[in-house]
Design a protein around this motif. Structure first.
Motif, short mmCIF file in Angstrom:
data_model
loop_
_atom_site.label_atom_id
_atom_site.label_comp_id
_atom_site.label_asym_id
_atom_site.label_seq_id
_atom_site.Cartn_x
_atom_site.Cartn_y
_atom_site.Cartn_z
N SER A 194 -13.59 8.57 -10.39
CA SER A 194 -12.83 8.82 -9.21
C SER A 194 -11.91 7.77 -8.78
N LEU A 195 -11.10 8.19 -7.88
CA LEU A 195 -10.03 7.24 -7.63
C LEU A 195 -9.95 6.91 -6.16
N GLN A 196 -9.78 5.88 -5.42
CA GLN A 196 -9.46 5.65 -4.12
C GLN A 196 -8.26 6.04 -3.52
N SER A 197 -8.30 6.89 -2.56
CA SER A 197 -6.91 7.31 -1.92
C SER A 197 -6.63 6.32 -0.72
N ASP A 254 0.74 -1.31 0.01
CA ASP A 254 0.09 0.22 0.18
C ASP A 254 0.80 1.05 0.03
N GLU A 275 -3.33 14.38 -3.19
CA GLU A 275 -4.76 14.48 -3.97
C GLU A 275 -4.73 15.22 -5.14
N LEU A 282 -3.72 3.57 -8.52
CA LEU A 282 -4.83 3.72 -7.45
C LEU A 282 -6.14 3.04 -7.90
N PRO A 283 -6.69 2.39 -7.10
CA PRO A 283 -8.05 1.62 -7.56
C PRO A 283 -9.28 2.59 -7.96
N ASN A 321 -12.59 4.05 -8.12
CA ASN A 321 -14.03 4.16 -7.41
C ASN A 321 -15.28 4.08 -8.37
N ASP A 322 -15.10 4.73 -9.37
CA ASP A 322 -16.40 5.02 -10.22
C ASP A 322 -16.08 5.23 -11.46
N LYS A 356 -3.30 13.33 -7.73
CA LYS A 356 -4.33 12.27 -8.35
C LYS A 356 -5.21 12.96 -9.16
#
Length: 472
Positions: free
Chosen positions: A415-418, A268, A446, A348-349, A351-352, A449
């Motif tokens: 969007s990406l997961q932080s 991570d 951020e 980064l994963p 999100n949407d 990103k």
């Protein structure tokens, strides 16, 4: 037609030359047949082939460089000195590990180049390792050029092709708001806009020294960690700049090597920013045999569409769905899809997912597809499950008429997961100093990103295509 000619010949008035009559009738027959054939051609369905071409600019995969020049740059400002006052600190061990990995990870690595940077960058002249940076004198408070770390100076590539180099920057990332903007711009211009990658490895280390430039008033605090409280270890960061393939390869090697060295870098704490998220674009994966389609009531899968006005086929059957709706109630039926999803490691994963649909309908007067509004195709239940992307669709037949439709659906990350450590390791403005944190870390990460998302819109994640016949 033959009966009409024969009847006319039999009823020709006496005195006319039969040969002349036959000649005249033959000419009339030919003209009539031409008109008849042209009429048939005008009434025949127009034949069209549709292709599901990818949008935007898709960044091609590159190979890991077999020959590469490592550029290692170390923040020489006084804030870093506390990392080396403890001879066995994780900081010193990480520097030694980097020395080893850059010379073994790439088959034909050139000799590394070492630099110290502050407000300017200067190359080491006395050795070919980071040994100098493991000594307290390296972080000399008396040198004016080391009073502040201008990270954007270190980010700017040294002489040579950045694709044939791997730039590794060791820094504490303490930044004011104005500095963040300059650093982000340098990363954008020199790397991300050129299709290159920005990797960041976050590490915590034992520390005994002064932490400078804290908060808006640039305060200084004496700070010493204790071995039994590793959560209070002071963070530092390893920035890795090159092609995505080079950065990911370096991360793979240093992560593995850290296990044997007792540093144990965790997954991570590695992240790569790169204007692409997938090794292959998202495309539909349609079974070419329509008989294998699990028919939803009122929906059929076809090979081609022919409604009498137009006959449409597709260039690649696997990447385009061809459906016929035969029941108004089909609007309430959801069709499930599962398509290959090949995400790139260390990113980064998502999100949407953002969906942009371009609908069109065949117009028999123009004999072409023309834009259609509103959009009748609706997506539901996006879910990334390992190497598969799952979703459902349905068509809002209330806004459609009978006809043939073509839809292109462009996908991009919304969007990406932080990771949690961005917040946990962050020291905010006007917040009292707290060990184990980095001033303005969260806004820097951020904003990086956000920049990465903006640049990703040029490439997208892929395209889905649908050919539809509403037959009611």
């Amino acid at each position: 037609m033959y009966i009409l000619i024969h009847f006319t010949i039999l009823n020709t008035k006496p005195g006319l030359e039969k040969a002349g009559v036959i000649t005249m009738l033959k000419k009339g027959f030919q003209v009539t047949m031409m008109i008849f054939c042209l009429s048939l051609a005008a009434c025949a369905p127009k034949q069209i082939t549709k292709d599901c071409d990818l949008p935007g600019i898709w960044v091609e995969t590159e190979e890991v460089n077999s020959s590469i020049t490592p550029i290692i740059q170390i923040d020489g400002t006084p804030s870093m000195q506390g990392f080396v006052t403890i001879p066995t600190s994780r900081y010193i061990r990480t520097l030694r590990l980097i020395d080893t990995v850059v010379t073994t990870a790439f088959a034909n690595s050139q000799p590394p180049q070492y630099y110290r940077f502050g407000m300017a960058r200067s190359r080491f002249t006395d050795e070919s390792s980071s040994l100098s940076a493991q000594k307290p004198w390296f972080y000399d408070r008396t040198l004016e050029k080391l009073l502040d770390a201008d990270l954007d100076v270190a980010i700017a590539p040294v002489e040579g092709n950045p694709r044939e180099q791997i730039s590794i920057i060791i820094v504490d990332l303490y930044q004011q708001d104005g500095e963040i903007a300059r650093v982000l711009n340098s990363l954008r211009v020199n790397y991300l806009e050129k299709g290159l990658a920005v990797g960041i490895l976050a590490v915590k280390s034992e520390f005994d020294g002064i932490v400078y430039d804290i908060g808006l008033n640039n305060e200084s605090v004496q700070y010493r960690t204790t071995q039994n409280q590793p959560e209070g270890f002071q963070p530092f960061y390893v920035l890795v700049l090159s092609t995505y393939e080079n950065v990911a390869h370096f991360f793979d090697r240093i992560k593995t090597a850290s296990q044997s060295e007792g540093l144990n870098f965790t997954d991570d704490k590695f992240v790569i920013f790169y204007p692409r998220f997938l090794s292959e674009p998202l495309r539909l994966n349609i079974d070419p045999n329509p008989g294998n389609f699990n028919n939803v009531d009122g929906i059929r899968r076809l090979h081609t569409i022919n409604d009498g006005n137009v006959m449409v086929s597709v260039g690649d059957r696997q990447t385009t769905e061809i459906l016929m709706l035969t029941n108004p109630n089909s609007q309430d039926k959801k069709i499930p899809y599962q398509i290959p999803y090949q995400g790139l490691p260390y990113l980064l994963p998502i999100n949407d997912i953002q969906v942009e649909v371009s609908p069109s309908i065949y117009n028999s007067e123009d004999r072409s597809f023309v834009p259609f509004n509103p959009n009748p195709i609706q997506f539901h239940n996006w879910n990334i499950d390992g190497n598969k992307l799952n979703f459902d669709i349905n068509f809002n037949t209330r806004v459609m008429t009978s006809g043939v439709y073509w839809f292109t659906v462009d996908l991009s990350p919304k969007s990406l997961q932080s990771p949690p450590w961005w917040t946990e390791w962050n020291l905010r403005e006007n917040e009292p100093f707290k060990g184990g944190t980095t001033y303005n870390l969260w806004p820097f990460m951020e904003n990086l990103k956000k920049l990465n998302l903006e640049l990703h819109q040029d490439t997208g994640m892929g395209r889905l295509c649908y050919l539809l016949h509403q037959n009611f």
